[in-house]
Scaffold this motif. Structure first.
Motif, PDB file in Angstrom:
ATOM      1  N   LEU A   1     -22.666  90.467  44.763  1.00 13.86           N
ATOM      2  CA  LEU A   1     -22.095  91.811  44.939  1.00 13.86           C
ATOM      3  C   LEU A   1     -22.020  92.201  46.417  1.00 13.86           C
ATOM      4  O   LEU A   1     -21.048  92.828  46.844  1.00 13.86           O
ATOM      5  N   LEU A   2     -23.041  91.838  47.206  1.00 14.44           N
ATOM      6  CA  LEU A   2     -22.984  92.093  48.650  1.00 14.44           C
ATOM      7  C   LEU A   2     -21.796  91.371  49.274  1.00 14.44           C
ATOM      8  O   LEU A   2     -21.080  91.928  50.107  1.00 14.44           O
ATOM      9  N   SER A   3     -21.590  90.132  48.855  1.00 14.69           N
ATOM     10  CA  SER A   3     -20.475  89.351  49.377  1.00 14.69           C
ATOM     11  C   SER A   3     -19.141  89.978  49.004  1.00 14.69           C
ATOM     12  O   SER A   3     -18.249  90.122  49.852  1.00 14.69           O
ATOM     13  N   ARG A   4     -18.997  90.366  47.760  1.00  8.16           N
ATOM     14  CA  ARG A   4     -17.742  90.984  47.292  1.00  8.16           C
ATOM     15  C   ARG A   4     -17.460  92.310  48.009  1.00  8.16           C
ATOM     16  O   ARG A   4     -16.317  92.665  48.243  1.00  8.16           O
ATOM     17  N   ALA A   5     -18.517  93.026  48.350  1.00 12.12           N
ATOM     18  CA  ALA A   5     -18.351  94.318  49.022  1.00 12.12           C
ATOM     19  C   ALA A   5     -18.012  94.150  50.503  1.00 12.12           C
ATOM     20  O   ALA A   5     -17.641  95.116  51.166  1.00 12.12           O
ATOM     21  N   GLY A   6     -18.158  92.941  51.030  1.00 12.54           N
ATOM     22  CA  GLY A   6     -17.881  92.709  52.446  1.00 12.54           C
ATOM     23  C   GLY A   6     -19.097  92.886  53.332  1.00 12.54           C
ATOM     24  O   GLY A   6     -18.991  92.831  54.555  1.00 12.54           O
ATOM     25  N   ALA A   7     -20.272  93.076  52.722  1.00  6.35           N
ATOM     26  CA  ALA A   7     -21.475  93.335  53.506  1.00  6.35           C
ATOM     27  C   ALA A   7     -21.994  92.098  54.221  1.00  6.35           C
ATOM     28  O   ALA A   7     -22.906  92.198  55.025  1.00  6.35           O
ATOM     29  N   THR A   8     -21.422  90.940  53.934  1.00  5.98           N
ATOM     30  CA  THR A   8     -21.852  89.710  54.599  1.00  5.98           C
ATOM     31  C   THR A   8     -20.913  89.333  55.742  1.00  5.98           C
ATOM     32  O   THR A   8     -21.045  88.256  56.311  1.00  5.98           O
TER      33      THR A   8
ATOM     34  N   GLY B   1     -30.545  92.546  55.768  1.00  8.82           N
ATOM     35  CA  GLY B   1     -30.574  92.525  54.311  1.00  8.82           C
ATOM     36  C   GLY B   1     -29.554  91.597  53.682  1.00  8.82           C
ATOM     37  O   GLY B   1     -29.658  91.247  52.511  1.00  8.82           O
ATOM     38  N   THR B   2     -28.565  91.180  54.436  1.00 11.02           N
ATOM     39  CA  THR B   2     -27.512  90.323  53.881  1.00 11.02           C
ATOM     40  C   THR B   2     -27.602  88.883  54.370  1.00 11.02           C
ATOM     41  O   THR B   2     -26.787  88.058  53.976  1.00 11.02           O
ATOM     42  N   ALA B   3     -28.574  88.573  55.201  1.00  5.86           N
ATOM     43  CA  ALA B   3     -28.652  87.240  55.795  1.00  5.86           C
ATOM     44  C   ALA B   3     -28.783  86.142  54.742  1.00  5.86           C
ATOM     45  O   ALA B   3     -28.139  85.091  54.862  1.00  5.86           O
ATOM     46  N   LEU B   4     -29.588  86.353  53.712  1.00  7.39           N
ATOM     47  CA  LEU B   4     -29.743  85.327  52.684  1.00  7.39           C
ATOM     48  C   LEU B   4     -28.449  85.138  51.888  1.00  7.39           C
ATOM     49  O   LEU B   4     -28.099  84.015  51.509  1.00  7.39           O
ATOM     50  N   ALA B   5     -27.729  86.231  51.653  1.00  2.29           N
ATOM     51  CA  ALA B   5     -26.443  86.106  50.967  1.00  2.29           C
ATOM     52  C   ALA B   5     -25.454  85.318  51.824  1.00  2.29           C
ATOM     53  O   ALA B   5     -24.646  84.548  51.299  1.00  2.29           O
ATOM     54  N   MET B   6     -25.529  85.479  53.136  1.00  3.96           N
ATOM     55  CA  MET B   6     -24.659  84.723  54.039  1.00  3.96           C
ATOM     56  C   MET B   6     -24.968  83.226  53.965  1.00  3.96           C
ATOM     57  O   MET B   6     -24.060  82.396  54.001  1.00  3.96           O
ATOM     58  N   ILE B   7     -26.250  82.902  53.866  1.00  4.84           N
ATOM     59  CA  ILE B   7     -26.623  81.496  53.705  1.00  4.84           C
ATOM     60  C   ILE B   7     -26.037  80.961  52.405  1.00  4.84           C
ATOM     61  O   ILE B   7     -25.501  79.853  52.358  1.00  4.84           O
ATOM     62  N   GLY B   8     -26.091  81.768  51.358  1.00 12.06           N
ATOM     63  CA  GLY B   8     -25.500  81.386  50.078  1.00 12.06           C
ATOM     64  C   GLY B   8     -24.004  81.165  50.166  1.00 12.06           C
ATOM     65  O   GLY B   8     -23.447  80.370  49.406  1.00 12.06           O
ATOM     66  N   GLU B   9     -23.346  81.854  51.091  1.00 15.69           N
ATOM     67  CA  GLU B   9     -21.900  81.664  51.309  1.00 15.69           C
ATOM     68  C   GLU B   9     -21.612  80.437  52.168  1.00 15.69           C
ATOM     69  O   GLU B   9     -20.468  80.078  52.353  1.00 15.69           O
ATOM     70  N   GLY B  10     -22.674  79.834  52.712  1.00 10.20           N
ATOM     71  CA  GLY B  10     -22.480  78.655  53.549  1.00 10.20           C
ATOM     72  C   GLY B  10     -22.289  78.963  55.021  1.00 10.20           C
ATOM     73  O   GLY B  10     -21.857  78.101  55.785  1.00 10.20           O
ATOM     74  N   LYS B  11     -22.622  80.176  55.438  1.00 10.67           N
ATOM     75  CA  LYS B  11     -22.517  80.551  56.850  1.00 10.67           C
ATOM     76  C   LYS B  11     -23.772  80.082  57.570  1.00 10.67           C
ATOM     77  O   LYS B  11     -24.819  80.727  57.533  1.00 10.67           O
ATOM     78  N   GLY B  12     -23.665  78.928  58.229  1.00  7.98           N
ATOM     79  CA  GLY B  12     -24.817  78.275  58.831  1.00  7.98           C
ATOM     80  C   GLY B  12     -25.533  79.092  59.885  1.00  7.98           C
ATOM     81  O   GLY B  12     -26.756  78.994  60.033  1.00  7.98           O
ATOM     82  N   PHE B  13     -24.788  79.921  60.640  1.00  6.80           N
ATOM     83  CA  PHE B  13     -25.441  80.705  61.689  1.00  6.80           C
ATOM     84  C   PHE B  13     -26.460  81.680  61.116  1.00  6.80           C
ATOM     85  O   PHE B  13     -27.377  82.117  61.809  1.00  6.80           O
ATOM     86  N   ALA B  14     -26.340  81.995  59.823  1.00  9.42           N
ATOM     87  CA  ALA B  14     -27.298  82.911  59.199  1.00  9.42           C
ATOM     88  C   ALA B  14     -28.686  82.290  59.122  1.00  9.42           C
ATOM     89  O   ALA B  14     -29.686  83.010  59.023  1.00  9.42           O
TER      90      ALA B  14
END
Length: 141
Positions: free
Chosen positions: A19-26, A104-117
């Motif tokens: 949901l964070l990803s869909r909302a653009g919070a990542t 709060g969104t860093a772990l979701a960013m890792i889940g998206e494959g954003k390595g810098f997170a």
């Protein structure tokens, strides 16, 4: 060991991250636009979360819900101010400003494959440890 409770937490966490990803919070760009008051769509996500949290907290108090792990009535305890909170707030703000990532969104960013997170999470851990160490030193005198 994986048990039912851990699977439930994993499911909730995965859903929350989605949901964070869909909302653009990542997206650091969207977060930056929010903080610059250029695009306020995340504000509505935050406002919805605050309203839902407030409603559930009020309902828990009103209906006398009890904590699952202790059986005690759910209550909100007021915590005293500590000087270390200032240090923690500064570290928090510097980390967010330096990375462009909401912690709060860093772990979701890792889940998206954003390595810098991964670096952001490492910074969060180092900053939390440093803040805790500084707070203990301030409490001692």
């Amino acid at each position: 060991m994986i048990n039912r409770r851990n699977l439930l937490f994993l499911a909730f966490g995965t859903t929350f991250g989605f949901l964070l990803s869909r909302a653009g919070a990542t997206s650091p760009a969207i977060i930056s636009e929010l903080l610059l008051f250029e695009d306020l769509r995340l504000l509505w996500v935050i406002a919805t979360a605050v309203a839902l949290g407030a409603a559930l907290t009020w309902l828990a108090w009103r209906l006398g819900w009890r904590a699952r792990n202790t059986g005690e009535p759910i209550s909100i305890q007021h915590k005293p101010f500590k000087r270390g909170l200032i240090v923690g707030a500064v570290l928090f703000g510097l980390g967010w400003a330096g990375t462009g990532v909401c912690p709060g969104t860093a772990l979701a960013m890792i889940g998206e494959g954003k390595g810098f997170a991964l670096w952001v999470v490492a910074g969060i851990l180092v900053g939390s440890g440093a803040g805790s160490w500084i707070n203990r030193r301030l409490e001692r005198g």
